[in-house]
Design a protein around this motif. Structure first.
Motif, short mmCIF file in Angstrom:
data_model
loop_
_atom_site.label_atom_id
_atom_site.label_comp_id
_atom_site.label_asym_id
_atom_site.label_seq_id
_atom_site.Cartn_x
_atom_site.Cartn_y
_atom_site.Cartn_z
N ASP A 1 0.87 -1.17 0.00
CA ASP A 1 0.00 0.00 0.00
C ASP A 1 0.91 1.22 0.00
O ASP A 1 1.31 1.72 1.05
N SER A 2 1.26 1.68 -1.22
CA SER A 2 2.24 2.77 -1.30
C SER A 2 1.70 4.05 -0.68
O SER A 2 2.47 4.87 -0.16
N LYS A 3 0.38 4.22 -0.71
CA LYS A 3 -0.19 5.44 -0.10
C LYS A 3 0.02 5.42 1.41
O LYS A 3 0.26 6.46 2.03
N LYS A 4 -0.09 4.23 1.99
CA LYS A 4 0.11 4.10 3.44
C LYS A 4 1.55 4.47 3.80
O LYS A 4 1.79 5.18 4.77
N VAL A 5 2.49 3.95 3.01
CA VAL A 5 3.90 4.27 3.27
C VAL A 5 4.14 5.77 3.10
O VAL A 5 4.81 6.39 3.93
N ASP A 6 3.57 6.34 2.05
CA ASP A 6 3.72 7.78 1.83
C ASP A 6 3.17 8.57 3.03
O ASP A 6 3.78 9.55 3.47
N ALA A 7 2.03 8.12 3.54
CA ALA A 7 1.41 8.83 4.67
C ALA A 7 2.32 8.76 5.89
O ALA A 7 2.49 9.76 6.61
N ASP B 1 9.19 -4.26 -0.68
CA ASP B 1 8.78 -3.13 -1.53
C ASP B 1 8.63 -1.84 -0.73
O ASP B 1 8.88 -0.75 -1.24
N MET B 2 8.20 -1.99 0.52
CA MET B 2 8.05 -0.80 1.37
C MET B 2 9.41 -0.23 1.73
O MET B 2 9.59 0.99 1.80
N LEU B 3 10.39 -1.12 1.97
CA LEU B 3 11.74 -0.64 2.27
C LEU B 3 12.30 0.13 1.08
O LEU B 3 12.96 1.16 1.24
N ARG B 4 12.02 -0.39 -0.11
CA ARG B 4 12.47 0.31 -1.32
C ARG B 4 11.84 1.70 -1.41
O ARG B 4 12.49 2.69 -1.75
N GLN B 5 10.55 1.75 -1.13
CA GLN B 5 9.84 3.02 -1.20
C GLN B 5 10.37 4.02 -0.16
O GLN B 5 10.56 5.20 -0.47
#
Ligand code: FES
Length: 158
Positions: free
Chosen positions: A4-10, A39-43
């Motif tokens: 959930d890239s939006k969650k990570v961004d938030a 993927d979250m670590l990458r983001q």
């Protein structure tokens, strides 16, 4: 797991794109997902403009972080000396049998992750099992099944 890239961004936005925020950001992701998906670590690395290896370095340094999915309940069996001499190996064997996993692994239903630890600083209570943050002292192989039944019941009762 779907990222959930939006969650990570938030989460990143909450702390700001500063290198000093890395641990706090990883803590929030770990708390949300019970592990740190690759993927979250990458983001996070991209957002903080950090080399991925540096993010992995932090993620693997602290024992509170996990790169593997963890179950809803963390089960820790102490194998420190005081617990060992009071029967911790038999407790661990029974726990492995009950959960059908080896230490470091998670049950297929994602309910339990089993870990061993070397001392939890409560040696007088040994053999000691900690489930989530609750200490269960003077545990025995015979008590493991009953103990775990409580958690299975709790999980299903939610
Ligand atoms: S050896 Fe188990 S709590 Fe110290």
């Amino acid at each position: 797991m779907k990222v959930d890239s939006k969650k990570v961004d938030a989460i990143v936005d909450e702390y700001g794109c500063h290198r000093d925020s890395l641990i706090s950001i990883l803590q929030d992701i770990q708390s949300e997902y019970r592990y740190l998906p690759e993927d979250m670590l990458r983001q996070v690395a991209k957002r903080l403009d950090l080399p991925l290896i540096q993010v992995y370095g932090v993620a693997t340094f602290f024992k509170a972080f996990s790169l593997k999915p963890r179950g809803e309940h963390m089960v820790k069996v102490c194998l420190g000396t005081a617990c060992h001499v009071r029967g911790a190996p038999a407790v661990l064997d029974e726990m492995k049998r009950q959960l059908d996993v080896e230490p470091g692994d998670t049950t297929q239903d994602m309910q339990f992750t089993l870990e061993t630890v070397n001392c939890l600083g409560a040696c007088a209570l040994g053999p000691l099992v900690v489930v989530d943050d609750k200490y269960h002292g003077q545990t025995s192989a015979g008590r493991v099944k009953r103990l775990m039944r409580e958690y299975v019941k709790d999980s299903r009762g939610k």
